[in-house]
Design an enzyme around this catalytic site. Structure first.
Site, short mmCIF file in Angstrom:
data_model
loop_
_atom_site.label_atom_id
_atom_site.label_comp_id
_atom_site.label_asym_id
_atom_site.label_seq_id
_atom_site.Cartn_x
_atom_site.Cartn_y
_atom_site.Cartn_z
N SER A 167 4.03 -2.02 1.72
CA SER A 167 3.71 -1.98 3.15
C SER A 167 4.65 -2.88 3.93
O SER A 167 4.94 -4.01 3.50
CB SER A 167 2.26 -2.43 3.37
OG SER A 167 1.36 -1.60 2.67
N ASP A 226 -5.87 0.11 4.07
CA ASP A 226 -4.57 -0.02 3.41
C ASP A 226 -4.56 0.63 2.02
O ASP A 226 -3.54 0.67 1.36
CB ASP A 226 -4.21 -1.51 3.29
CG ASP A 226 -2.78 -1.73 2.81
OD1 ASP A 226 -1.90 -0.92 3.15
OD2 ASP A 226 -2.55 -2.71 2.10
N GLN A 276 0.69 2.84 9.72
CA GLN A 276 1.39 1.96 8.79
C GLN A 276 2.77 2.53 8.48
O GLN A 276 2.93 3.76 8.36
CB GLN A 276 0.59 1.83 7.50
CG GLN A 276 1.20 0.86 6.48
CD GLN A 276 0.31 0.71 5.25
OE1 GLN A 276 0.26 1.59 4.42
NE2 GLN A 276 -0.39 -0.40 5.17
#
Length: 297
Positions: free
Chosen positions: A238, A214, A288
């Site tokens: 996110s 991430d 993502q």
């Protein structure tokens, strides 16, 4: 290690904490990796995690502990499925589904990995999404994050105050380089590894990779436009995150994160990344979507 060592609160319920010095909201990779720790503790260790899918619902408060409740959705002959829900102040901030699988023999192939060549220079001749033979330098030839931040004293001081458990080295320009110094690049490639030695626990290495996955993935959306994080550029968060684990690996050894963005629209950007070992084995993939909004200078 301390972040991933959750306290046991009772049947399938665990407690996690955040670093004493960190961002104003809980880092997404932290809550995702802790949710995977919680799920993995309820599964037979012989079954390795092969995928996870998570949604970020609310910003997490780093000053408050996070409770993780795990639902044992199914234990079959080959697969176990878990749902892990993270809450603070009685509200869900993140939830994840994770699947675990017993080892099996089967078909085995992978797409080519970027070639690691000493002295390699960034290329601007790639086409987005197309196979390419771009070469990348080994991590030892790339500057550390603190060295990258040398032209930005305020950022360097902020980084120096925080413990950095992950060594991150960009091949190309990071997402926080000023807009005037950036050019659009279809791919962004980053070497990363845990800066230390981890125990020989496959679940722990999967959780560490989840944390690291991430860190830079959404940078590839900005890279495609020559954009930058922060004032005069873009702010983001996110929305969801997925990881697939393909082959055994160690998160304390160098992994090349090869990322690109296939689409951005409606203030959202999609990014996908492949993680390779130094010898070119494709060990994991990540996808993502993030909320990306322009801000003034």
């Amino acid at each position: 290690m301390a972040l991933l060592d959750l306290s046991d609160l009772g049947p399938d319920t665990f407690l996690g904490v955040s670093p004493p010095v960190g961002p104003q909201r809980v880092f997404g990779g932290q809550v995702a990796s802790q949710a995977l720790v919680a799920a993995g503790r309820t599964v037979d260790p012989a079954r390795a995690v092969h995928s996870l899918h998570g949604y970020f619902v609310r910003p997490g408060d780093p000053a408050e502990p996070i409770t993780y409740a795990v639902e044992r959705v199914r234990d079959g002959r080959s697969f176990s499925v878990r749902r892990s829900v993270a809450t603070q102040h009685g509200k869900t901030i993140f939830f994840m589904s994770a699947s675990f699988h017993v080892p099996e023999e089967g078909l085995d192939h992978q797409a080519p990995a970027p070639r690691v060549v000493p002295g390699a220079k960034p290329s601007d001749s790639e086409e987005p999404g197309a196979p390419d033979d771009r070469v990348v330098p080994p991590p030892e030839e790339l500057p550390t994050l603190l060295e990258r931040l040398a032209p930005y004293p305020e950022r360097a001081r902020a980084l120096a105050l925080r413990e950095m458990p992950i060594d991150v080295r960009y091949d190309g320009e990071p997402g926080w380089v000023r807009p005037g110094n950036r050019r659009p690049e279809p791919h962004q490639r980053v070497w990363m590894r845990i800066d230390g030695t981890l125990p020989d626990d496959p679940l722990l290495h999967a959780c560490a990779l989840t944390f690291a996955s991430d860190l830079t993935l959404l940078d590839s959306v900005l890279s495609a436009h020559g954009e930058v994080w922060g004032p005069g550029g873009v702010i983001g968060a996110s929305l969801d995150h997925a990881v697939w684990f393909h082959r055994p690996f160690r998160a304390d050894e160098w992994l090349l994160y090869d990322c690109w963005s296939p689409s951005a629209s409606d203030a959202r950007g999609l990014a996908t990344g492949r993680l390779f070992t130094r010898d070119g084995r494709h060990v994991a993939s990540a996808v993502q979507e993030g909320l990306l909004r322009r801000v003034g200078g």
